[in-house]
Design an enzyme around this catalytic site. Structure first.
Site, PDB file in Angstrom:
ATOM      1  N   LYS A 141       0.863  -1.203   0.000  1.00 34.35           N
ATOM      2  CA  LYS A 141       0.000   0.000   0.000  1.00 34.35           C
ATOM      3  C   LYS A 141       0.888   1.238   0.000  1.00 34.35           C
ATOM      4  O   LYS A 141       1.750   1.383   0.872  1.00 34.35           O
ATOM      5  CB  LYS A 141      -0.890  -0.027   1.249  1.00 34.35           C
ATOM      6  CG  LYS A 141      -2.133   0.843   1.187  1.00 34.35           C
ATOM      7  CD  LYS A 141      -3.036   0.505   2.379  1.00 34.35           C
ATOM      8  CE  LYS A 141      -4.308   1.315   2.411  1.00 34.35           C
ATOM      9  NZ  LYS A 141      -5.142   0.960   3.594  1.00 34.35           N
TER      10      LYS A 141
HETATM   11  C1  E4P Z   1      -8.030   2.941   3.901  1.00 33.96           C
HETATM   12  O1  E4P Z   1      -7.555   2.181   4.772  1.00 33.96           O
HETATM   13  C2  E4P Z   1      -8.183   4.376   4.259  1.00 33.96           C
HETATM   14  O2  E4P Z   1      -7.003   4.813   4.929  1.00 33.96           O
HETATM   15  C3  E4P Z   1      -9.389   4.602   5.142  1.00 33.96           C
HETATM   16  O3  E4P Z   1     -10.556   4.119   4.497  1.00 33.96           O
HETATM   17  C4  E4P Z   1      -9.520   6.072   5.473  1.00 33.96           C
HETATM   18  O4  E4P Z   1     -10.708   6.278   6.208  1.00 33.96           O
HETATM   19  P1  E4P Z   1     -10.928   7.684   6.932  1.00 33.96           P
HETATM   20  O5  E4P Z   1     -11.050   8.745   5.841  1.00 33.96           O
HETATM   21  O6  E4P Z   1     -12.207   7.514   7.704  1.00 33.96           O
HETATM   22  O7  E4P Z   1      -9.724   7.937   7.815  1.00 33.96           O
END
Ligand code: E4P
Length: 208
Positions: A82
């Site tokens: 990632k």
């Molecule tokens: C994926 O893991 C993203 O980091 C996550 O969906 C972000 O969510 P948020 O915008 O609620 O922090």
């Protein structure tokens, strides 16, 4: 639409995995809030039956991130790497593609960024809905455009930053293949008052 549980609390993740979901992702804020680390996370899940487990790289340069990837893959070869969207992130994505290593670009907020990630041969792109909405944009329209942009490519859109059930329903209607669903929202999505009242009635009638 395939769910990826978007969480870092291992006990709560395991509850969701027991209901059939076999994909897991998180981000550094989630690890911090759950007092865990990526290392702990991979330690726990690397021998489990998962079809998707992401591992983030946080370096600022291509070389720094490349070194992180080598450490991660030595420990967990099946990890989906990632990568925060950036110029160096795109370079790493393209480099890993050539080595048949699965990649997911994240922190993606615009169609232009999606197009760049597709052309860097990303296997997955985490496209943020909620944070786009909070910033005054139309997160669902962005996801619809992103999904359309992947037509004819090997790249899959993962809806991220999902904040409510309306967004979840719309993402499914759009045809988004993957949704990174927060634990709390997943559990909320299972509940319906008519199911609860119906089950109560069935139990009462069954006793007769
Ligand atoms: C994926 O893991 C993203 O980091 C996550 O969906 C972000 O969510 P948020 O915008 O609620 O922090």
């Amino acid at each position: 639409m395939n769910y990826i549980i978007d969480h870092a609390n291992i006990n709560e993740i395991n509850e969701v995995l027991s209901m059939g979901i076999d994909k897991v992702t998180a981000n550094p804020t989630m690890y911090k809030n759950n007092h865990t680390t990526l290392q702990d996370f991979i330690d726990y899940y690397k021998n489990k039956e998962l079809s998707f487990l992401s591992a983030e790289v946080m370096g600022s340069t291509f070389e720094e991130m490349k070194q992180e990837v080598e450490i991660i893959l030595a420990y967990y070869p099946e990890a989906v790497i990632k990568i925060n969207f950036s110029k160096d992130g795109l370079k790493l994505c393209n480099y890993l593609h050539k080595k048949q290593i699965k990649t997911a670009m994240t922190l993606v907020f615009s169609l232009e960024q999606v197009l760049a990630a597709i052309n860097a041969h990303a296997d997955y792109i985490f496209c943020f809905v909620g944070r786009n909405d909070e910033n005054g944009s139309d997160g669902l329209q962005f996801l619809n455009d992103a999904h359309h942009a992947t037509n004819g490519t090997h790249t899959n859109i993962i809806a991220a930053s999902i904040k409510n059930l309306f967004q979840l329903q719309e993402l499914s209607r759009i045809g988004i293949p993957y949704a990174a669903i927060p634990y709390a929202l997943y559990m909320k999505s299972l509940e319906h008052p008519l199911t609860n009242s119906g089950a109560q009635t069935f139990k009462e009638d069954w006793a007769l």
